[in-house]
Design a protein around this motif. Sequence first.
Motif, PDB file in Angstrom:
ATOM      1  N   LEU A   1      96.771   3.029  59.521  1.00 23.84           N
ATOM      2  CA  LEU A   1      97.458   1.976  59.549  1.00 23.84           C
ATOM      3  C   LEU A   1      96.572   1.101  60.492  1.00 23.84           C
ATOM      4  O   LEU A   1      96.610  -0.157  60.499  1.00 23.84           O
ATOM      5  N   GLU A   2      96.158   1.680  61.565  1.00 22.84           N
ATOM      6  CA  GLU A   2      95.483   0.905  62.555  1.00 22.84           C
ATOM      7  C   GLU A   2      94.204   0.355  62.019  1.00 22.84           C
ATOM      8  O   GLU A   2      93.930  -0.876  62.020  1.00 22.84           O
ATOM      9  N   THR A   3      93.468   1.245  61.314  1.00 19.73           N
ATOM     10  CA  THR A   3      92.236   0.617  60.597  1.00 19.73           C
ATOM     11  C   THR A   3      92.569  -0.540  59.603  1.00 19.73           C
ATOM     12  O   THR A   3      91.777  -1.568  59.673  1.00 19.73           O
TER      13      THR A   3
ATOM     14  N   LEU B   1      92.033  -6.283  58.787  1.00 20.66           N
ATOM     15  CA  LEU B   1      92.838  -7.505  58.231  1.00 20.66           C
ATOM     16  C   LEU B   1      92.548  -8.651  59.131  1.00 20.66           C
ATOM     17  O   LEU B   1      92.277  -9.851  59.050  1.00 20.66           O
ATOM     18  N   THR B   2      92.280  -8.468  60.736  1.00 25.26           N
ATOM     19  CA  THR B   2      92.075  -9.321  61.414  1.00 25.26           C
ATOM     20  C   THR B   2      90.697  -9.765  61.717  1.00 25.26           C
ATOM     21  O   THR B   2      90.053 -10.597  62.284  1.00 25.26           O
ATOM     22  N   HIS B   3      89.636  -9.034  61.038  1.00 25.29           N
ATOM     23  CA  HIS B   3      88.234  -9.229  61.274  1.00 25.29           C
ATOM     24  C   HIS B   3      87.544  -9.622  59.967  1.00 25.29           C
ATOM     25  O   HIS B   3      86.434 -10.137  60.248  1.00 25.29           O
TER      26      HIS B   3
ATOM     27  N   SER C   1      86.118  -5.144  51.883  1.00 26.24           N
ATOM     28  CA  SER C   1      86.574  -4.701  53.292  1.00 26.24           C
ATOM     29  C   SER C   1      87.783  -3.792  53.516  1.00 26.24           C
ATOM     30  O   SER C   1      87.834  -3.387  54.559  1.00 26.24           O
ATOM     31  N   PHE C   2      88.707  -4.292  52.760  1.00 20.13           N
ATOM     32  CA  PHE C   2      90.161  -4.153  53.027  1.00 20.13           C
ATOM     33  C   PHE C   2      90.732  -2.920  52.277  1.00 20.13           C
ATOM     34  O   PHE C   2      91.422  -2.989  51.280  1.00 20.13           O
ATOM     35  N   GLN C   3      89.683  -1.622  52.448  1.00 16.91           N
ATOM     36  CA  GLN C   3      90.170  -0.530  51.810  1.00 16.91           C
ATOM     37  C   GLN C   3      90.737   0.505  52.941  1.00 16.91           C
ATOM     38  O   GLN C   3      91.189   1.536  52.371  1.00 16.91           O
ATOM     39  N   GLY C   4      90.317   0.552  54.276  1.00 19.64           N
ATOM     40  CA  GLY C   4      90.736   1.717  54.967  1.00 19.64           C
ATOM     41  C   GLY C   4      89.740   2.841  54.898  1.00 19.64           C
ATOM     42  O   GLY C   4      88.636   2.718  54.545  1.00 19.64           O
ATOM     43  N   ILE C   5      90.493   3.850  55.622  1.00 21.21           N
ATOM     44  CA  ILE C   5      89.704   5.341  55.748  1.00 21.21           C
ATOM     45  C   ILE C   5      89.713   5.950  54.250  1.00 21.21           C
ATOM     46  O   ILE C   5      91.007   6.369  53.743  1.00 21.21           O
TER      47      ILE C   5
ATOM     48  N   GLN D   1      90.994   1.134  46.531  1.00 15.43           N
ATOM     49  CA  GLN D   1      89.644   1.803  46.381  1.00 15.43           C
ATOM     50  C   GLN D   1      89.521   2.021  45.019  1.00 15.43           C
ATOM     51  O   GLN D   1      88.310   1.704  44.524  1.00 15.43           O
ATOM     52  N   GLU D   2      90.443   2.294  44.348  1.00  9.77           N
ATOM     53  CA  GLU D   2      90.376   2.588  42.845  1.00  9.77           C
ATOM     54  C   GLU D   2      89.903   1.140  42.144  1.00  9.77           C
ATOM     55  O   GLU D   2      88.893   1.096  41.182  1.00  9.77           O
ATOM     56  N   ASP D   3      90.685   0.061  42.335  1.00  4.67           N
ATOM     57  CA  ASP D   3      90.331  -1.158  41.865  1.00  4.67           C
ATOM     58  C   ASP D   3      88.813  -1.658  42.373  1.00  4.67           C
ATOM     59  O   ASP D   3      88.232  -2.023  41.569  1.00  4.67           O
ATOM     60  N   GLU D   4      88.574  -1.206  43.594  1.00  4.95           N
ATOM     61  CA  GLU D   4      87.160  -1.906  44.112  1.00  4.95           C
ATOM     62  C   GLU D   4      86.181  -1.076  43.343  1.00  4.95           C
ATOM     63  O   GLU D   4      85.091  -1.648  42.988  1.00  4.95           O
ATOM     64  N   GLU D   5      86.323   0.065  43.199  1.00  4.76           N
ATOM     65  CA  GLU D   5      85.218   1.005  42.393  1.00  4.76           C
ATOM     66  C   GLU D   5      85.013   0.306  40.950  1.00  4.76           C
ATOM     67  O   GLU D   5      84.030   0.305  40.503  1.00  4.76           O
TER      68      GLU D   5
END
Length: 463
Positions: free
Chosen positions: A138-140, A145-147, A153-157, A234-238
């Motif tokens: 959640l933190e990631t 989102l702010t950077h 890039s919006f995929q998380g860990i 991640q699935e969509d991005e792949e």
Amino acid sequence: MIVHRLNEKVWPFIERHQLIRSHSKVLVAVSGGADSLLLLHYMAFLSEKLALKLHVVTVDHQLRGEESRRDALFVQSLCAKLQIPCTIKRVNVKDRMRQEQESTQIAARKLRYEIWQEMMQKDGYHYLALGHHGDDQLETMLMRLTHFGRPSSFQGIPVKRPFSSGSIIRPLLCLSKDEIYQFCHELEIVPREDPSNLSIDYERNFFRHQILPSIKERNQVAHHLVQSLTERLQEDEEFLQNEAYKLVEASVHKSTKPRSVTLHIPSFQEYAIALQRRAFHLILNYLYTTAPNVITVQHEDDFFSLLHQTKSNAKLHFPSGLEVRKHYESVTFAFRDDDKLALSSKKIQVPGVTELDNGAKIKTEIVTDCIDEASHQMLIPFIEGELSIRGRKAGDRMAIRGLNGHQKLKDLFINEKIPTFKRDNWPLLVDENDQILWVIGLRKADISTGQQTEQYILLTYQE
């Protein structure tokens, strides 16, 4: 039994993501904090179920003196009780910070990953198990989102990703931080807390202590929703990345000497904008040996503005001397210094293969038939004199096949809409009298190939 309740929560997550196979070698990273200690106890439980061979590594960053050393010894002592081998690695974070001009957290992270990679390669581990949990996810996502302005890039860990000789796995991403502390309490695990984790001087800690509590107050299972979101992204991005690779293969021409990329704008724009954006970044990844951190959304926006400009010629300046040039219906990415490399004159081997400065090759063979040429071939009567490849010179002219008289090479380039920065290094085939026989890829000279000739030289240009 408490560990069985833990397994009821974690094991379905492991199975769904196919995180680990039985009889595997697993390197477990343990810092002494609650998340990594719970991971250690769970992996010890799982090792009996799956016949795993475990080894723990703990890294002493030497940032808190004796306290850091005691943390590492604490982990080592706990592993001895669990009968799991443990290795302590010490790194000098402050030296790295000075040498690489990195922040404390970035320097420490890079040193940890270097150690993990080395150990995995040396001892052939299949997995590196890390203790990230749902609140970390959640933190990631909030930080990104702010950077970042790029969807990719919006995929998380990632739950699992390739690393070194195997994969990184994160079995505890399905648990919240509160759940981890609750299980630690029930299992009588007493974690060692790093005081730096309380400082909001670090960005992650700011989100952890200032932002997350308000979110969790509104929705206690927010970490589950965000985990589901990251998996779908991640699935969509792949899928989109695979389609973007196809776009690049179909519409982009790559050169190695000098390293450059050229695309045909109308063909490129036939694809969906989502694929165009990803193809743009694939091009940059190809060109930059080390991608600069200063590539931003603005560079992406500038690129797409360039594609839509009505001007025939326009240019962008990217980091590290990369220039993006539009010329009529094409765009070329090339490094500025590479443009200054002159095409050197080179004699052609007959028969044989000659490699040119631009990485292309010319294959020559002697034939006895007057065969039809392909566009990348030229057939000339056999001559005793030398053939050479060179770049253009001032005043170059040639007798173009199918035209009466000569034409200036400059006019030919203009008519063919060849970008100005490519003209000086365009390969020209010349005879021993320096007469142009072939402007490779464009036009061939008017040379008689009468039937009285017994032998011919067939030249084939191979990119």
